[in-house]
Structure formats: structure tokens, C-alpha cells
Design a protein around this motif. Sequence first.
Motif, PDB file in Angstrom:
ATOM      1  N   THR A   1       0.858  -0.999  -0.169  1.00  6.50           N
ATOM      2  CA  THR A   1       0.038  -0.193   0.051  1.00  6.50           C
ATOM      3  C   THR A   1       0.547   1.045   0.464  1.00  6.50           C
ATOM      4  O   THR A   1       1.916   1.343   0.384  1.00  6.50           O
ATOM      5  N   ILE A   2       0.611   2.365  -0.640  1.00  7.43           N
ATOM      6  CA  ILE A   2       0.900   3.840  -0.645  1.00  7.43           C
ATOM      7  C   ILE A   2      -0.223   4.473  -0.334  1.00  7.43           C
ATOM      8  O   ILE A   2      -1.622   4.636  -1.289  1.00  7.43           O
ATOM      9  N   SER A   3       0.213   5.847   0.023  1.00  2.00           N
ATOM     10  CA  SER A   3      -0.443   7.264   0.227  1.00  2.00           C
ATOM     11  C   SER A   3       0.322   8.252   0.228  1.00  2.00           C
ATOM     12  O   SER A   3       1.553   8.395   0.976  1.00  2.00           O
ATOM     13  N   VAL A   4       0.164   9.627  -0.964  1.00  2.00           N
ATOM     14  CA  VAL A   4       1.017  10.027  -0.762  1.00  2.00           C
ATOM     15  C   VAL A   4       0.296  11.665  -0.589  1.00  2.00           C
ATOM     16  O   VAL A   4      -0.479  11.438  -1.826  1.00  2.00           O
ATOM     17  N   GLN A   5       0.045  12.708  -0.307  1.00  2.76           N
ATOM     18  CA  GLN A   5       0.240  13.755  -0.077  1.00  2.76           C
ATOM     19  C   GLN A   5       0.569  15.083   0.065  1.00  2.76           C
ATOM     20  O   GLN A   5       1.513  14.771  -0.095  1.00  2.76           O
TER      21      GLN A   5
END
Length: 225
Positions: A144-148
Motif C-alpha cells: 500500500t502507498i499514500s502520498v499527500q
Amino acid sequence: MFKPGMCRQWKEVADQESFWRERCRREGYHPHGASKVPSDWRLFYFLCKKRRNLLKNPRGEDTLRGWTLTQNNGDRWTVDEPMVPHPNEAVQKNFVTSYGMCLKEQTVDLKHEGYSPSFMDEFQPPIRISDWYAPRWDCGSEYTISVQLLDERKNVVQEFHPDIVYFPQWNDQQWCQMTHVFQNYGPGVRYVRFSHGGKDTQFWAGWYGIRVTDSCVEVCPALDS
């Protein structure tokens, strides 16, 4: 030997916008979009020259330094050598997850890295992120990956959060790359928060979960991003 007059003449040339505009042209640095003509070509030139990965310790060469472990379950995060060669021969280490969810993150302060608020608001340069991940061949896993993109108060301006990637047991354990480019995100972006990780899906003790390495966040002021 330079004479004082020559130094003054050189400074006059170096202070001219036309000098830096021509230097950008010769070195192939072109703004994104014809409407976004740099108001300071010298600044634009140096930002292009110093384009780099803004994440610290992206390959695990310095163990887990630079990363905040937001979830560290199972037998916890560790660092190991790749099980199969990475496409980039310079990559000789990777982070490894366990049977409980393992997540880690970094927050990039754009101003601290040399990208002023006025530059970010005026040009809104593309921000490119990438990440490499691979499973073990003998164990199922998930990635999983999340970039904000965050404003001054660290509120979310824009987010990249794709679906979880699942790998079955008995796979080819090859490296995969996740990429995304943030564009036209509006004024106010001051930070980039990068988070990724995963786990194995068979609850095996040890480090059989997803492997990640060579993560990257870079500001791309020129067209060659």
C-alpha cells in the motif's frame, strides 16, 4: 587576471534575465506550460539544476533512519538485501515487512529543501513520486502507498492513494514500480507526506511480507519530468 571592470561587466551580464533564459534553453530546461513563463529565470535554472530525490535514506542503506514507523507490527520492519536483482544496479538494500501491518512515512518540507512558497504558488511545478516494491515468491503479501500534498497547517490539498496491491503465494517475486505525478494542484502546497508499506497475508513469523526500496519524491520544474 580579471580587472575590476571585467568583473562588473560579468555581473551585469549574469544579472540579466536573458542570460539565464538562454542558459535554460541551451541546457534543455523548459517550463511546464507556455503560460507559466518564469518571472525569475535564474531561480528557475538553479531549481532545475538541483532537481533531486527529496526523501532521506530511500533504499535502507542507513537502516531505518529518516523514517517514522507509523505501524510496526508482527516481527517489525527490517532491512535486507534484495532477493532478486533490482532494475537499478545501485540498489543493494530494501526494507522488509512482517506478518503484521508495517507502515512508515516521511514528510518533506518544501521550503526547507529550497522551494519557496512563492515559487510553489506561482509555478505549481509537477511533483513526481515513485516507489519500488516486490513480494517473496513463497508467500502472499500486500502493498500500500499514500502520498499527500499538504498546506502550511498540514491539511491535505491533494492525495494519491491507489488500491492495495495483492500478490499470491508462488509468484515470480519481480520488482514493480508505482509512479504518480501531481499537477495543477493549486496554491498553498508546502509539504509532501509519503507513506508506504504492507505485510504478508499468511501470518508467517519472520519477514515474508512486501519489500520496498528506492522511493522518490522530486519537484520537476522542467518539461523533462
